[in-house]
Design a protein around this motif. Structure first.
Motif, PDB file in Angstrom:
ATOM      1  N   ASN A   1      -2.104  -4.727   3.826  1.00 37.09           N
ATOM      2  CA  ASN A   1      -2.113  -5.831   2.878  1.00 37.09           C
ATOM      3  C   ASN A   1      -0.695  -6.270   2.541  1.00 37.09           C
ATOM      4  OD1 ASN A   1      -4.213  -7.335   1.385  1.00 37.09           O
ATOM      5  ND2 ASN A   1      -3.052  -6.688  -0.413  1.00 37.09           N
ATOM      6  N   ALA A   2       0.201  -5.289   2.352  1.00 40.04           N
ATOM      7  CA  ALA A   2       1.591  -5.609   2.007  1.00 40.04           C
ATOM      8  C   ALA A   2       2.296  -6.347   3.157  1.00 40.04           C
ATOM      9  CB  ALA A   2       2.341  -4.333   1.643  1.00 40.04           C
TER      10      ALA A   2
ATOM     11  N   LEU B   1       5.228  -9.369   3.719  1.00 44.31           N
ATOM     12  CA  LEU B   1       6.432  -9.325   4.555  1.00 44.31           C
ATOM     13  C   LEU B   1       6.373 -10.260   5.759  1.00 44.31           C
ATOM     14  CD1 LEU B   1       7.207  -5.498   4.495  1.00 44.31           C
ATOM     15  CD2 LEU B   1       8.010  -7.311   2.963  1.00 44.31           C
ATOM     16  N   GLU B   2       5.231 -10.347   6.437  1.00 44.02           N
ATOM     17  CA  GLU B   2       5.163 -11.215   7.623  1.00 44.02           C
ATOM     18  C   GLU B   2       5.411 -12.678   7.288  1.00 44.02           C
ATOM     19  OE1 GLU B   2       2.616  -9.402  11.308  1.00 44.02           O
ATOM     20  OE2 GLU B   2       1.472 -10.377   9.706  1.00 44.02           O
ATOM     21  N   PRO B   3       4.858 -13.210   6.173  1.00 44.83           N
ATOM     22  CA  PRO B   3       5.144 -14.620   5.872  1.00 44.83           C
ATOM     23  C   PRO B   3       6.589 -14.863   5.413  1.00 44.83           C
ATOM     24  CG  PRO B   3       3.132 -13.867   4.763  1.00 44.83           C
ATOM     25  CD  PRO B   3       3.851 -12.653   5.262  1.00 44.83           C
TER      26      PRO B   3
ATOM     27  N   ARG C   1       6.636 -11.704  -0.454  1.00 41.72           N
ATOM     28  CA  ARG C   1       6.489 -12.974  -1.153  1.00 41.72           C
ATOM     29  C   ARG C   1       5.768 -12.829  -2.481  1.00 41.72           C
ATOM     30  NH1 ARG C   1       5.074 -17.855   2.805  1.00 41.72           N
ATOM     31  NH2 ARG C   1       5.739 -18.879   0.878  1.00 41.72           N
ATOM     32  N   GLY C   2       5.180 -11.691  -2.748  1.00 40.92           N
ATOM     33  CA  GLY C   2       4.533 -11.481  -4.040  1.00 40.92           C
ATOM     34  C   GLY C   2       3.230 -12.240  -4.168  1.00 40.92           C
ATOM     35  N   PHE C   3       2.857 -12.530  -5.417  1.00 42.18           N
ATOM     36  CA  PHE C   3       1.600 -13.234  -5.679  1.00 42.18           C
ATOM     37  C   PHE C   3       1.766 -14.718  -5.435  1.00 42.18           C
ATOM     38  CE2 PHE C   3       1.242  -9.466  -8.466  1.00 42.18           C
ATOM     39  CZ  PHE C   3       0.093  -8.921  -7.925  1.00 42.18           C
ATOM     40  N   SER C   4       1.882 -15.077  -4.189  1.00 39.96           N
ATOM     41  CA  SER C   4       2.081 -16.475  -3.829  1.00 39.96           C
ATOM     42  C   SER C   4       0.798 -17.024  -3.249  1.00 39.96           C
ATOM     43  CB  SER C   4       3.220 -16.615  -2.808  1.00 39.96           C
ATOM     44  OG  SER C   4       3.285 -17.936  -2.317  1.00 39.96           O
ATOM     45  N   ALA C   5       0.449 -18.230  -3.639  1.00 42.64           N
ATOM     46  CA  ALA C   5      -0.754 -18.872  -3.108  1.00 42.64           C
ATOM     47  C   ALA C   5      -0.629 -19.117  -1.623  1.00 42.64           C
ATOM     48  CB  ALA C   5      -1.022 -20.185  -3.833  1.00 42.64           C
TER      49      ALA C   5
ATOM     50  N   PRO D   1      12.371  -7.398  -8.361  1.00 43.22           N
ATOM     51  CA  PRO D   1      12.345  -8.832  -8.669  1.00 43.22           C
ATOM     52  C   PRO D   1      11.386  -9.628  -7.810  1.00 43.22           C
ATOM     53  CG  PRO D   1      14.222  -8.320  -7.283  1.00 43.22           C
ATOM     54  CD  PRO D   1      13.565  -7.014  -7.563  1.00 43.22           C
ATOM     55  N   GLU D   2      10.901  -9.083  -6.722  1.00 44.73           N
ATOM     56  CA  GLU D   2       9.924  -9.796  -5.907  1.00 44.73           C
ATOM     57  C   GLU D   2       9.058  -8.783  -5.171  1.00 44.73           C
ATOM     58  OE1 GLU D   2      11.848 -12.131  -2.955  1.00 44.73           O
ATOM     59  OE2 GLU D   2      13.284 -10.564  -2.400  1.00 44.73           O
ATOM     60  N   GLY D   3       7.876  -9.266  -4.794  1.00 40.45           N
ATOM     61  CA  GLY D   3       6.950  -8.395  -4.087  1.00 40.45           C
ATOM     62  C   GLY D   3       5.799  -7.915  -4.964  1.00 40.45           C
ATOM     63  N   VAL D   4       5.043  -6.950  -4.438  1.00 40.70           N
ATOM     64  CA  VAL D   4       3.856  -6.427  -5.103  1.00 40.70           C
ATOM     65  C   VAL D   4       3.869  -4.901  -5.003  1.00 40.70           C
ATOM     66  CG1 VAL D   4       1.318  -6.345  -5.064  1.00 40.70           C
ATOM     67  CG2 VAL D   4       2.485  -8.499  -4.624  1.00 40.70           C
ATOM     68  N   ALA D   5       3.385  -4.251  -6.031  1.00 39.82           N
ATOM     69  CA  ALA D   5       3.242  -2.794  -6.034  1.00 39.82           C
ATOM     70  C   ALA D   5       1.794  -2.438  -6.325  1.00 39.82           C
ATOM     71  CB  ALA D   5       4.164  -2.162  -7.070  1.00 39.82           C
ATOM     72  N   SER D   6       1.172  -1.705  -5.398  1.00 43.32           N
ATOM     73  CA  SER D   6      -0.217  -1.254  -5.570  1.00 43.32           C
ATOM     74  C   SER D   6      -0.215   0.254  -5.782  1.00 43.32           C
ATOM     75  CB  SER D   6      -1.054  -1.598  -4.327  1.00 43.32           C
ATOM     76  OG  SER D   6      -1.022  -2.989  -4.071  1.00 43.32           O
ATOM     77  N   THR D   7      -0.875   0.724  -6.834  1.00 46.51           N
ATOM     78  CA  THR D   7      -0.876   2.153  -7.177  1.00 46.51           C
ATOM     79  C   THR D   7      -2.296   2.685  -7.232  1.00 46.51           C
ATOM     80  OG1 THR D   7       1.170   1.914  -8.456  1.00 46.51           O
ATOM     81  CG2 THR D   7      -0.180   3.876  -8.875  1.00 46.51           C
ATOM     82  N   ILE D   8      -2.547   3.717  -6.428  1.00 46.48           N
ATOM     83  CA  ILE D   8      -3.837   4.424  -6.455  1.00 46.48           C
ATOM     84  C   ILE D   8      -3.681   5.668  -7.321  1.00 46.48           C
ATOM     85  CG2 ILE D   8      -5.562   5.637  -5.086  1.00 46.48           C
ATOM     86  CD1 ILE D   8      -4.714   3.982  -2.695  1.00 46.48           C
ATOM     87  N   THR D   9      -4.610   5.878  -8.234  1.00 44.46           N
ATOM     88  CA  THR D   9      -4.631   7.078  -9.072  1.00 44.46           C
ATOM     89  C   THR D   9      -5.904   7.856  -8.757  1.00 44.46           C
ATOM     90  OG1 THR D   9      -3.413   5.929 -10.823  1.00 44.46           O
ATOM     91  CG2 THR D   9      -4.556   7.970 -11.415  1.00 44.46           C
ATOM     92  N   VAL D  10      -5.751   9.097  -8.328  1.00 44.63           N
ATOM     93  CA  VAL D  10      -6.896   9.934  -7.961  1.00 44.63           C
ATOM     94  C   VAL D  10      -6.728  11.328  -8.567  1.00 44.63           C
ATOM     95  CG1 VAL D  10      -7.354   8.709  -5.790  1.00 44.63           C
ATOM     96  CG2 VAL D  10      -5.806  10.667  -5.804  1.00 44.63           C
TER      97      VAL D  10
END
Length: 422
Positions: A327-328, A333-335, A362-366, A399-408
């Protein structure tokens, strides 16, 4: 037949002796000393004994109707039963108490849970109603007695043994003169049937719940397999196509790409349908995937991994880590013209492990064109496997991008040692 005759004879003999004694006492008293009362007394005794015989025969016939047979145990006014209940003592006590309370005409019920004892009185019905001639029956001259119930439970190893006593509300001497018309036999059989019915009903509910749980488990496994199938990496097709192209233009790089693909597939071999993987195994799979993506993206993709060795044995659903990495790359990164970096971090706090996949894309970009299916997939799988004990959070990575955190939960896989050494 002999037992029935002896039963009737015993009652007749007992009443004959009592009535004869009473007649002698009355005839010898002063007011009747000079009267000829012998004939009247004989007639009254004969009528009374006839009523005794009638009551005894009625008792015999009703006992046969209730029990289906007549023997020494069923003939008596006092009935004793021993019933094994396959439950713990407290549960058996509740079952027995409910069975006694639902008995018709039960009253004055005393339940002692600590001593596992129950006492109750039961109004005795008149099976054949009342009549004028019934007053001639000597057994009714002392009033209409009640029946009583005394039940105790003896705890066992996962069972409760019930001792049930149903008897008239009178001393044992009264059995020489009175019959209960099978009412205590009826009470004992009714309570025994009620216990059996409740045990069977509980077993049936347990089997139904077990079947429902098994069906729910099968549906959950099927749902997990479906979700797992939905996250199978589509990059396989692109990788094979790229390898085919590189075999003509750059065979060495094609060989390197196929080597990473083999390593990836080795860590993607299916296990049991409901088995969890480990963080270490998922990390190796994801690293192989990222090496393939590096060959495709070149210097536009960099990777930083910070996962303590102690956490590599933590259980983790298969393909979940790679789903977030894919997903990341795909949406972050690819776009992005210059590409970027992916960070994989793992930390633990007590019994909880957090795994973060972050990027500086690119973060949360449409314009990223993401549908959110992958993230919904991860959340659904976490819910099915861990319930409320696991979660997924997705936030902006400044400052840019997305962070996804799984808690188990921090659970160590059974094969942790093998996986760690591999």
């Amino acid at each position: 037949m002999i037992k029935s005759l002896l039963f009737v004879a015993r009652l007749v003999l007992a009443w004959f002796l009592v009535l004869l004694f009473a007649a002698l006492m009355i005839s010898n008293s002063a007011p009747f000393r000079y009267r000829d009362t012998g004939g009247a007394f004989v007639l009254l005794i004969a009528i009374a004994l006839l009523m005794v015989v009638t009551g005894a025969v009625s008792h015999l016939r009703r006992v046969r109707l209730i029990a289906g047979h007549i023997d020494e145990d069923t003939l008596g006014n006092r009935q004793r039963r021993r019933v094994e209940i396959p439950f713990e003592a407290d549960e058996a006590f509740d079952l027995l108490d409910a069975a006694i309370r639902e008995l018709p005409r039960s009253e004055d019920i005393e339940s002692a849970r600590d001593s596992l004892q129950i006492r109750a009185k039961v109004q005795r019905p008149l099976p054949y109603g009342s009549s004028v001639f019934g007053r001639l029956d000597p057994s009714t001259w002392f009033g209409h007695l009640r029946n009583q119930i005394f039940a105790t439970i003896t705890p066992g190893d996962g069972t409760g043994s019930v001792t049930l006593i149903c008897e008239p509300e009178a001393g044992a001497w009264s059995d020489w003169f009175r019959v209960d018309d099978g009412t205590n036999l009826e009470n004992a059989e009714a309570i025994t049937r009620a216990i059996t019915r409740r045990v069977s009903e509980k077993r049936r509910h347990e089997k139904l719940r077990a079947a429902q749980s098994e069906s729910e488990k099968e549906r959950t496994v099927a749902r997990l397999n479906l979700l797992h199938a939905q996250v199978e990496p589509h990059f396989l097709y692109n990788t094979l196509a790229s390898a085919q192209y590189l075999t003509r233009s750059d065979p060495a790089q094609a060989d390197q790409m196929l080597g990473h693909l083999i390593h990836y597939l080795r860590h993607s071999l299916p296990t049991t349908e409901d088995a969890l993987s480990t963080l270490g195994d998922e990390l190796e799979r994801t690293r192989a995937y990222l090496e393939i993506m590096r060959l495709r993206m070149g210097p536009r993709l960099s990777l930083q991994i910070d996962v303590p060795d102690a956490l590599r044995a933590v259980s983790l659903p298969p393909m979940m880590l790679q789903t977030l990495v894919e997903n990341a790359i795909k949406h972050g990164l690819e776009p992005k013209p210059g590409g970027g970096t992916i960070w994989i971090l793992a930390r633990h706090d007590g019994d909880v492990v957090t795994i973060t996949i972050a990027d500086d894309g690119r973060g949360f970009s449409a314009a990223s064109g993401g549908t959110g299916i992958g993230l919904r997939n991860v959340r659904e799988r976490l819910r099915l496997i861990y319930g409320a004990a696991a979660s997924l959070s997705v936030v902006s990575n400044a400052p840019e991008g997305v962070a996804s955190t799984i808690t188990v939960p921090r659970r160590i896989a059974d094969s942790a040692e093998t996986e760690t050494s591999s």
